[in-house]
Design a protein around this motif. Sequence first.
Motif, PDB file in Angstrom:
ATOM      1  N   ARG A   1      -8.134  31.950   3.966  1.00  0.00           N
ATOM      2  CA  ARG A   1      -7.745  33.290   4.397  1.00  0.00           C
ATOM      3  C   ARG A   1      -6.956  33.198   5.692  1.00  0.00           C
ATOM      4  O   ARG A   1      -7.272  32.381   6.549  1.00  0.00           O
ATOM      5  CB  ARG A   1      -8.983  34.153   4.622  1.00  0.00           C
ATOM      6  N   LEU A   2      -5.946  34.025   5.784  1.00  0.00           N
ATOM      7  CA  LEU A   2      -5.165  34.156   7.016  1.00  0.00           C
ATOM      8  C   LEU A   2      -5.205  35.622   7.422  1.00  0.00           C
ATOM      9  O   LEU A   2      -5.132  36.509   6.571  1.00  0.00           O
ATOM     10  CB  LEU A   2      -3.707  33.739   6.801  1.00  0.00           C
ATOM     11  N   ALA A   3      -5.297  35.878   8.727  1.00  0.00           N
ATOM     12  CA  ALA A   3      -5.375  37.251   9.210  1.00  0.00           C
ATOM     13  C   ALA A   3      -4.267  37.546  10.211  1.00  0.00           C
ATOM     14  O   ALA A   3      -3.765  36.640  10.884  1.00  0.00           O
ATOM     15  CB  ALA A   3      -6.736  37.496   9.866  1.00  0.00           C
ATOM     16  N   GLY A   4      -3.905  38.818  10.318  1.00  0.00           N
ATOM     17  CA  GLY A   4      -2.972  39.273  11.330  1.00  0.00           C
ATOM     18  C   GLY A   4      -1.611  38.611  11.241  1.00  0.00           C
ATOM     19  O   GLY A   4      -0.998  38.541  10.178  1.00  0.00           O
ATOM     20  N   GLY A   5      -1.148  38.098  12.377  1.00  0.00           N
ATOM     21  CA  GLY A   5       0.153  37.433  12.425  1.00  0.00           C
ATOM     22  C   GLY A   5       0.231  36.219  11.529  1.00  0.00           C
ATOM     23  O   GLY A   5       1.287  35.921  10.958  1.00  0.00           O
ATOM     24  N   ASP A   6      -0.877  35.531  11.357  1.00  0.00           N
ATOM     25  CA  ASP A   6      -0.906  34.376  10.444  1.00  0.00           C
ATOM     26  C   ASP A   6      -0.726  34.832   8.995  1.00  0.00           C
ATOM     27  O   ASP A   6      -0.109  34.134   8.188  1.00  0.00           O
ATOM     28  CB  ASP A   6      -2.213  33.595  10.591  1.00  0.00           C
ATOM     29  N   ALA A   7      -1.249  36.014   8.651  1.00  0.00           N
ATOM     30  CA  ALA A   7      -1.073  36.558   7.300  1.00  0.00           C
ATOM     31  C   ALA A   7       0.394  36.884   7.040  1.00  0.00           C
ATOM     32  O   ALA A   7       0.915  36.615   5.956  1.00  0.00           O
ATOM     33  CB  ALA A   7      -1.935  37.802   7.111  1.00  0.00           C
ATOM     34  N   VAL A   8       1.066  37.429   8.043  1.00  0.00           N
ATOM     35  CA  VAL A   8       2.501  37.713   7.905  1.00  0.00           C
ATOM     36  C   VAL A   8       3.254  36.404   7.675  1.00  0.00           C
ATOM     37  O   VAL A   8       4.115  36.309   6.796  1.00  0.00           O
ATOM     38  CB  VAL A   8       3.036  38.468   9.138  1.00  0.00           C
ATOM     39  N   ALA A   9       2.897  35.377   8.437  1.00  0.00           N
ATOM     40  CA  ALA A   9       3.525  34.064   8.252  1.00  0.00           C
ATOM     41  C   ALA A   9       3.255  33.541   6.843  1.00  0.00           C
ATOM     42  O   ALA A   9       4.138  32.951   6.212  1.00  0.00           O
ATOM     43  CB  ALA A   9       3.010  33.073   9.298  1.00  0.00           C
ATOM     44  N   GLY A  10       2.051  33.768   6.308  1.00  0.00           N
ATOM     45  CA  GLY A  10       1.720  33.338   4.957  1.00  0.00           C
ATOM     46  C   GLY A  10       2.603  33.993   3.905  1.00  0.00           C
ATOM     47  O   GLY A  10       3.017  33.350   2.945  1.00  0.00           O
ATOM     48  N   VAL A  11       2.917  35.270   4.093  1.00  0.00           N
ATOM     49  CA  VAL A  11       3.812  35.962   3.165  1.00  0.00           C
ATOM     50  C   VAL A  11       5.199  35.335   3.231  1.00  0.00           C
ATOM     51  O   VAL A  11       5.837  35.088   2.210  1.00  0.00           O
ATOM     52  CB  VAL A  11       3.889  37.468   3.498  1.00  0.00           C
ATOM     53  N   LEU A  12       5.657  35.037   4.437  1.00  0.00           N
ATOM     54  CA  LEU A  12       6.980  34.432   4.613  1.00  0.00           C
ATOM     55  C   LEU A  12       7.033  33.028   4.021  1.00  0.00           C
ATOM     56  O   LEU A  12       8.038  32.628   3.435  1.00  0.00           O
ATOM     57  CB  LEU A  12       7.363  34.409   6.091  1.00  0.00           C
ATOM     58  N   LEU A  13       5.945  32.276   4.153  1.00  0.00           N
ATOM     59  CA  LEU A  13       5.894  30.917   3.602  1.00  0.00           C
ATOM     60  C   LEU A  13       6.032  30.909   2.080  1.00  0.00           C
ATOM     61  O   LEU A  13       6.514  29.935   1.510  1.00  0.00           O
ATOM     62  CB  LEU A  13       4.584  30.227   3.991  1.00  0.00           C
TER      63      LEU A  13
END
Length: 139
Positions: A73-85
């Motif tokens: 799981r990734l949260a917050g800014g890391d979640a946004v980065a996950g979408v971009l990845l």
Amino acid sequence: MEATAGVSERPGAGLFLYDRDCGFCQRAVGFARERLRTRTAFAAWQDVHLDALGLTPEQTDERAWVVYPDGRRLAGGDAVAGVLLAAGFPTRVLGRLMLLPGARLLSRAAYRVVAANRYRLPGGTAACALPTSSLRNPK
């Protein structure tokens, strides 16, 4: 709805959870769906079985999450980065950059600022305001 519906048919992609009641979040997800060519699936956290994902309504109300089929799981800014990845070039490069140590601190801080002010941003309404507890205890 199954907790990870939409994820299995998109190899290597996660499920991005957002706040259905937030107009800004809906606009941001709409942009990501239409423009980023990401393999990420999107669902309102209110429409998924959070227990199966190991999350609570409080956690998902405070920040966006990406949940992967393997349980990561990734949260917050890391979640946004996950979408971009999970998107094509050059967007994927931005996601990688956001997860570098120094940039990660900045992207997390930027996420907190945007999240705290999402009710003021385009599409935002009073319903978009975060609970006061999350503003005092950012993670």
